[in-house]
Motif scaffolding. Structure first.
Motif, PDB file in Angstrom:
ATOM      1  N   UNK A  74       0.858  -1.291   0.109  1.00  0.00           N
ATOM      2  CA  UNK A  74       0.109  -0.001   0.011  1.00  0.00           C
ATOM      3  C   UNK A  74       1.067   1.243   0.026  1.00  0.00           C
ATOM      4  N   UNK A  75       2.107   0.917  -0.119  1.00  0.00           N
ATOM      5  CA  UNK A  75       3.104   2.199  -0.294  1.00  0.00           C
ATOM      6  C   UNK A  75       3.764   2.253  -1.407  1.00  0.00           C
ATOM      7  N   UNK A  76       4.607   3.494  -1.627  1.00  0.00           N
ATOM      8  CA  UNK A  76       5.187   3.834  -2.859  1.00  0.00           C
ATOM      9  C   UNK A  76       6.514   4.417  -2.739  1.00  0.00           C
ATOM     10  N   UNK A  77       7.233   4.451  -3.659  1.00  0.00           N
ATOM     11  CA  UNK A  77       8.592   5.270  -3.721  1.00  0.00           C
ATOM     12  C   UNK A  77       8.284   6.263  -4.973  1.00  0.00           C
ATOM     13  N   UNK A  78       8.812   7.630  -4.488  1.00  0.00           N
ATOM     14  CA  UNK A  78       8.554   8.646  -5.299  1.00  0.00           C
ATOM     15  C   UNK A  78       9.407   8.577  -6.694  1.00  0.00           C
ATOM     16  N   UNK A  79       9.330   7.569  -7.512  1.00  0.00           N
ATOM     17  CA  UNK A  79       9.824   7.868  -8.958  1.00  0.00           C
ATOM     18  C   UNK A  79       8.848   8.001  -9.908  1.00  0.00           C
ATOM     19  N   UNK A  80       8.614   9.543  -9.871  1.00  0.00           N
ATOM     20  CA  UNK A  80       7.330   9.933 -10.724  1.00  0.00           C
ATOM     21  C   UNK A  80       7.763  10.035 -12.064  1.00  0.00           C
ATOM     22  N   UNK A  81       8.970   9.700 -12.592  1.00  0.00           N
ATOM     23  CA  UNK A  81       9.199   9.874 -13.911  1.00  0.00           C
ATOM     24  C   UNK A  81       8.459   8.587 -14.679  1.00  0.00           C
ATOM     25  N   UNK A  82       7.975   7.454 -13.856  1.00  0.00           N
ATOM     26  CA  UNK A  82       7.411   6.217 -14.454  1.00  0.00           C
ATOM     27  C   UNK A  82       5.950   6.787 -14.811  1.00  0.00           C
ATOM     28  N   UNK A  83       5.627   8.147 -14.541  1.00  0.00           N
ATOM     29  CA  UNK A  83       4.249   8.553 -14.873  1.00  0.00           C
ATOM     30  C   UNK A  83       4.453   9.693 -16.162  1.00  0.00           C
ATOM     31  N   UNK A  84       5.525   9.820 -16.465  1.00  0.00           N
ATOM     32  CA  UNK A  84       6.034  10.625 -17.628  1.00  0.00           C
ATOM     33  C   UNK A  84       5.061  10.098 -18.927  1.00  0.00           C
ATOM     34  N   UNK A  85       4.239  10.936 -19.629  1.00  0.00           N
ATOM     35  CA  UNK A  85       3.683  10.392 -20.712  1.00  0.00           C
ATOM     36  C   UNK A  85       4.514   9.605 -21.858  1.00  0.00           C
ATOM     37  N   UNK A  86       5.546  10.101 -22.151  1.00  0.00           N
ATOM     38  CA  UNK A  86       6.410   9.292 -23.174  1.00  0.00           C
ATOM     39  C   UNK A  86       6.865   7.822 -22.689  1.00  0.00           C
ATOM     40  N   UNK A  87       7.238   7.729 -21.170  1.00  0.00           N
ATOM     41  CA  UNK A  87       7.595   6.322 -20.699  1.00  0.00           C
ATOM     42  C   UNK A  87       6.333   5.510 -20.334  1.00  0.00           C
ATOM     43  N   UNK A  88       5.145   6.064 -20.313  1.00  0.00           N
ATOM     44  CA  UNK A  88       4.099   5.337 -20.260  1.00  0.00           C
ATOM     45  C   UNK A  88       3.660   4.662 -21.573  1.00  0.00           C
ATOM     46  N   UNK A  89       3.708   5.625 -22.588  1.00  0.00           N
ATOM     47  CA  UNK A  89       3.579   5.148 -24.045  1.00  0.00           C
ATOM     48  C   UNK A  89       4.656   4.171 -24.245  1.00  0.00           C
ATOM     49  N   UNK A  90       5.688   4.278 -23.880  1.00  0.00           N
ATOM     50  CA  UNK A  90       6.837   3.321 -24.266  1.00  0.00           C
ATOM     51  C   UNK A  90       6.655   1.855 -23.691  1.00  0.00           C
ATOM     52  N   UNK A  91       6.255   1.888 -22.433  1.00  0.00           N
ATOM     53  CA  UNK A  91       5.824   0.679 -21.708  1.00  0.00           C
ATOM     54  C   UNK A  91       4.830   0.096 -22.298  1.00  0.00           C
ATOM     55  N   UNK A  92       3.987   0.566 -23.357  1.00  0.00           N
ATOM     56  CA  UNK A  92       2.914  -0.274 -24.141  1.00  0.00           C
ATOM     57  C   UNK A  92       3.466  -0.863 -25.366  1.00  0.00           C
ATOM     58  N   UNK A  93       4.707  -0.454 -25.783  1.00  0.00           N
ATOM     59  CA  UNK A  93       5.438  -0.706 -26.882  1.00  0.00           C
ATOM     60  C   UNK A  93       6.146  -2.183 -26.734  1.00  0.00           C
ATOM     61  N   UNK A  94       6.394  -3.011 -27.952  1.00  0.00           N
ATOM     62  CA  UNK A  94       6.844  -4.298 -28.018  1.00  0.00           C
ATOM     63  C   UNK A  94       8.521  -3.973 -28.225  1.00  0.00           C
TER      64      UNK A  94
END
Length: 311
Positions: A97-117
């Protein structure tokens, strides 16, 4: 119930402001004013945001786990492997139920890249650089945590890039760490490069520095069927294949990443549905990241010095 933010520096104030913008009841507590005994006796704490300096993380995480309080801990968690192991062991009761503050994981380019093969990957590089003297208004490197030879330096300060690489290429192994130091700050890395491989044989690096006269933040990935280049500051991503090339721009504000992360944290605290971000830095999934950063810090090899006037 109250979300307590412990640590009233710039990042603590940002988190407190964002929580207020999300209509939460918030209490911002400066570290010097923090009384653990008094705090542990409170019955109105729902969760805790830990925005103190890195050396204070373990004690506060132990406190949260003992009280059953979910927590959001700012990065980095630790600079030595033993510290990282102790923190993750201590956090276990509330880690999911806790988190680490690595907010770059929420960058839209990173989120886009995470969906790619990304199969067929053979090379990768992540890089961030800026002149540390121009970082913040009224900020002095000399008197900061970053100048401390025990736990300071650019690797710890800009550890987002290490976590970012590991979030997208999860099965990486650290091979070596090369650093450039400064004669006036022994043991403090001013430019650092991690050399990495992954289980498929791909080779790559993560670089960060305090020296670049031009701010930069970018990544490149090379696969047998595509070439991907990201500029996180524009921000945009260019994907090229043998047939065509496409550039995707992203419109967002930097604080959007902090807000999205905090929304997910509140959902975790309350057992609600999160955003669905597959890279969400939930604490129980972040051990590999913590260990990679700590292993890199412990394995630094200084190979040169940079001549920067830090007065």
């Amino acid at each position: 119930m109250v979300i307590a933010v412990i640590g009233a520096g710039s990042i603590g104030r940002r988190h407190a402001g964002n929580l207020e913008a999300l209509a939460q009841s918030v209490e911002l507590i400066g570290w010097r004013a923090f009384d653990r005994t008094e705090f542990e006796a409170r019955k109105d704490i729902e969760a805790v945001v830990i925005a103190t300096s890195t050396p204070i993380r373990l004690d506060l995480i132990e406190m949260c786990a003992a009280q059953g309080w979910p927590f959001y801990a700012e990065k980095p968690l630790a600079w030595r492997v033993a510290q990282a192991e102790a923190i993750h062991e201590a956090a276990a009761p509330v880690a999911d139920r806790s988190m680490v503050g690595f907010m770059m994981r929420y960058h839209p380019a990173v989120r886009d890249l995470a969906t790619r093969d990304l199969s067929g990957l053979y090379g990768f590089h992540f890089e961030i650089g800026h002149d540390v003297r121009q970082w913040r208004e009224n900020w002095s490197f000399v008197g900061s945590y970053a100048a401390n030879p025990e736990g300071g330096g650019v690797l710890m300060d800009l550890s987002h890039e290490v976590d970012l690489a590991l979030s997208l290429i999860p099965d990486m192994t650290l091979k070596s760490v090369d650093c450039v130091g400064h004669l006036d700050f022994p043991g403090v890395d001013f430019a650092t490069r991690l050399h990495l491989t992954d289980v498929t044989g791909a080779v790559g690096s993560v670089a960060m520095d305090y020296v670049s006269p031009v701010s930069l933040r970018r990544a490149s990935l090379r696969a047998d069927d595509q070439v991907i280049d990201l500029d996180f500051l524009v921000p945009d991503m260019r994907v090229a294949t043998a047939k065509d090339a496409k550039t995707t721009p992203y419109a967002f504000d930097r604080n959007d990443m902090f807000m999205d992360a905090m929304r997910d944290f509140l959902a975790l605290v309350r057992g609600q549905k999160t955003s669905g971000n597959p890279l969400m830095p939930r604490f129980d999934r972040m051990r590999d990241s913590s260990l990679m950063i700590a292993q890199a810090w412990e394995n630094r090899q200084f190979n040169g010095v940079v001549a920067m006037d830090m007065t």
